[in-house]
Structure formats: structure tokens, C-alpha cells
Design a protein around this motif. Structure first.
Motif, PDB file in Angstrom:
ATOM      1  N   GLU A 117       0.844  -1.199   0.000  1.00  0.00           N
ATOM      2  CA  GLU A 117       0.000   0.000   0.000  1.00  0.00           C
ATOM      3  C   GLU A 117       0.879   1.249   0.000  1.00  0.00           C
ATOM      4  OE1 GLU A 117      -3.359   0.494  -0.074  1.00  0.00           O
ATOM      5  OE2 GLU A 117      -3.801  -1.643  -0.182  1.00  0.00           O
ATOM      6  N   LYS A 118       0.442   2.253  -0.748  1.00  0.00           N
ATOM      7  CA  LYS A 118       1.204   3.497  -0.873  1.00  0.00           C
ATOM      8  C   LYS A 118       1.480   4.146   0.480  1.00  0.00           C
ATOM      9  CE  LYS A 118       1.175   7.928  -3.370  1.00  0.00           C
ATOM     10  NZ  LYS A 118       2.476   8.242  -2.910  1.00  0.00           N
ATOM     11  N   VAL A 119       0.492   4.150   1.352  1.00  0.00           N
ATOM     12  CA  VAL A 119       0.669   4.783   2.663  1.00  0.00           C
ATOM     13  C   VAL A 119       1.774   4.079   3.457  1.00  0.00           C
ATOM     14  CG1 VAL A 119      -1.142   3.504   3.893  1.00  0.00           C
ATOM     15  CG2 VAL A 119      -0.536   5.794   4.628  1.00  0.00           C
TER      16      VAL A 119
ATOM     17  N   ASP B 158       5.187   5.025   1.657  1.00  0.00           N
ATOM     18  CA  ASP B 158       5.537   6.430   1.864  1.00  0.00           C
ATOM     19  C   ASP B 158       5.877   6.777   3.307  1.00  0.00           C
ATOM     20  OD1 ASP B 158       5.055   6.801  -0.827  1.00  0.00           O
ATOM     21  OD2 ASP B 158       3.143   7.858  -0.540  1.00  0.00           O
ATOM     22  N   ASN B 159       5.259   6.088   4.262  1.00  0.00           N
ATOM     23  CA  ASN B 159       5.388   6.515   5.652  1.00  0.00           C
ATOM     24  C   ASN B 159       6.098   5.547   6.588  1.00  0.00           C
ATOM     25  OD1 ASN B 159       3.734   9.045   5.535  1.00  0.00           O
ATOM     26  ND2 ASN B 159       2.214   7.578   4.813  1.00  0.00           N
ATOM     27  N   PHE B 160       6.160   4.265   6.236  1.00  0.00           N
ATOM     28  CA  PHE B 160       6.636   3.295   7.213  1.00  0.00           C
ATOM     29  C   PHE B 160       7.722   2.347   6.717  1.00  0.00           C
ATOM     30  CE2 PHE B 160       2.161   4.308   8.110  1.00  0.00           C
ATOM     31  CZ  PHE B 160       2.308   4.892   9.353  1.00  0.00           C
ATOM     32  N   LYS B 161       7.777   2.104   5.428  1.00  0.00           N
ATOM     33  CA  LYS B 161       8.740   1.143   4.890  1.00  0.00           C
ATOM     34  C   LYS B 161      10.164   1.570   5.246  1.00  0.00           C
ATOM     35  CE  LYS B 161      10.071  -1.195   0.681  1.00  0.00           C
ATOM     36  NZ  LYS B 161       9.888  -1.302  -0.753  1.00  0.00           N
ATOM     37  N   ASN B 162      10.969   0.578   5.563  1.00  0.00           N
ATOM     38  CA  ASN B 162      12.399   0.774   5.882  1.00  0.00           C
ATOM     39  C   ASN B 162      12.629   1.575   7.162  1.00  0.00           C
ATOM     40  OD1 ASN B 162      13.198  -0.678   3.558  1.00  0.00           O
ATOM     41  ND2 ASN B 162      12.960   1.173   2.320  1.00  0.00           N
TER      42      ASN B 162
ATOM     43  N   HIS C 229      -4.358   3.928   9.817  1.00  0.00           N
ATOM     44  CA  HIS C 229      -4.575   3.713   8.378  1.00  0.00           C
ATOM     45  C   HIS C 229      -5.158   2.308   8.191  1.00  0.00           C
ATOM     46  CE1 HIS C 229      -2.082   7.268   7.600  1.00  0.00           C
ATOM     47  NE2 HIS C 229      -1.264   6.785   8.515  1.00  0.00           N
ATOM     48  N   PRO C 230      -6.442   2.117   8.458  1.00  0.00           N
ATOM     49  CA  PRO C 230      -7.022   0.771   8.413  1.00  0.00           C
ATOM     50  C   PRO C 230      -6.892   0.070   7.061  1.00  0.00           C
ATOM     51  CG  PRO C 230      -8.654   2.373   9.171  1.00  0.00           C
ATOM     52  CD  PRO C 230      -7.409   3.124   8.870  1.00  0.00           C
TER      53      PRO C 230
END
Length: 113
Positions: free
Chosen positions: A61-63, A66-70, A85-86
Motif C-alpha cells: 500500500e502506498k501509505v 511512503d510513511n513506514f517502509k524501511n 490507516h485501516p
């Protein structure tokens, strides 16, 4: 009581809902994208699933990207991300009593009926 955490826009979630309808047992539908989900409820589901919180995350998911990956996230951080972000929650999740499954494929629901 059987509960399905359902996203009507998701074909896999619709398949799970259809399977439950065919079973003919009473169940509750929780549209968690619209209604939200509490941290306590999500934590309880993750415990029933017997998985780490990250295993319930839709990591494409984009969210998420953009916000949590890595990022270094604790289990608590991951749960907070899903509550905020359900749409990050893998679907559908079906709960029956103290058992739960991620119903992908939908036939996995039969494991807990």
C-alpha cells in the motif's frame, strides 16, 4: 459469534463474505475502513491469529511505502499504523470465538467454523 472484518471494495473480502452467507450461520460484518478499529480490538485479533503485527500489514500500500517502509518499527508502532490507516490491514479477517484467520483464500474460513 462470527465476525468478518470486511472491505466491500476488495474482491477477496467479498469472496469471504459470500462464503459466510452460503454457510447460513449468523455473522456480523465490520466495515473497518469506514468504522475504524481500536488498538485493543486489533491487538486481540493479532493475538488470535498467532502472528506478528507486521504479518497483517499490506506492505504494498502506498501509505505504507511512503510513511513506514524501511523504518525501525516496534510491534506497537505497526499496530498504531494500522489503527491510523485501516487500509493497511490485510483482508478479510474472520473471527469465530477465540479463533481467527486471514481468509485468503476464502476457504480458510472453514478452518474456524
Amino acid at each position: 459469534m462470527i465476525t468478518i472484518y470486511h472491505n466491500p471494495r476488495c474482491s477477496k473480502s467479498r469472496e469471504g463474505l459470500h462464503l459466510l452467507e452460503l454457510e447460513g450461520r449468523p455473522f456480523t460484518v465490520v466495515k473497518y475502513i469506514d468504522e475504524g478499529i481500536t488498538k485493543e480490538e486489533l491487538t486481540r485479533i493479532i493475538t488470535m491469529l498467532g502472528i506478528k503485527p507486521i504479518e497483517l500489514v499490506r506492505q504494498k500500500e502506498k501509505v505504507w511505502i511512503d510513511n513506514f517502509k524501511n523504518r525501525q518499527l516496534t510491534d506497537n508502532n505497526v499496530i498504531d499504523a494500522m489503527v491510523s490507516h485501516p487500509n493497511l490491514i490485510e483482508r478479510p479477517v474472520v473471527v469465530n470465538g477465540n479463533k481467527a484467520v486471514i481468509a485468503r483464500p476464502a476457504q480458510r474460513i472453514k478452518q474456524i467454523l
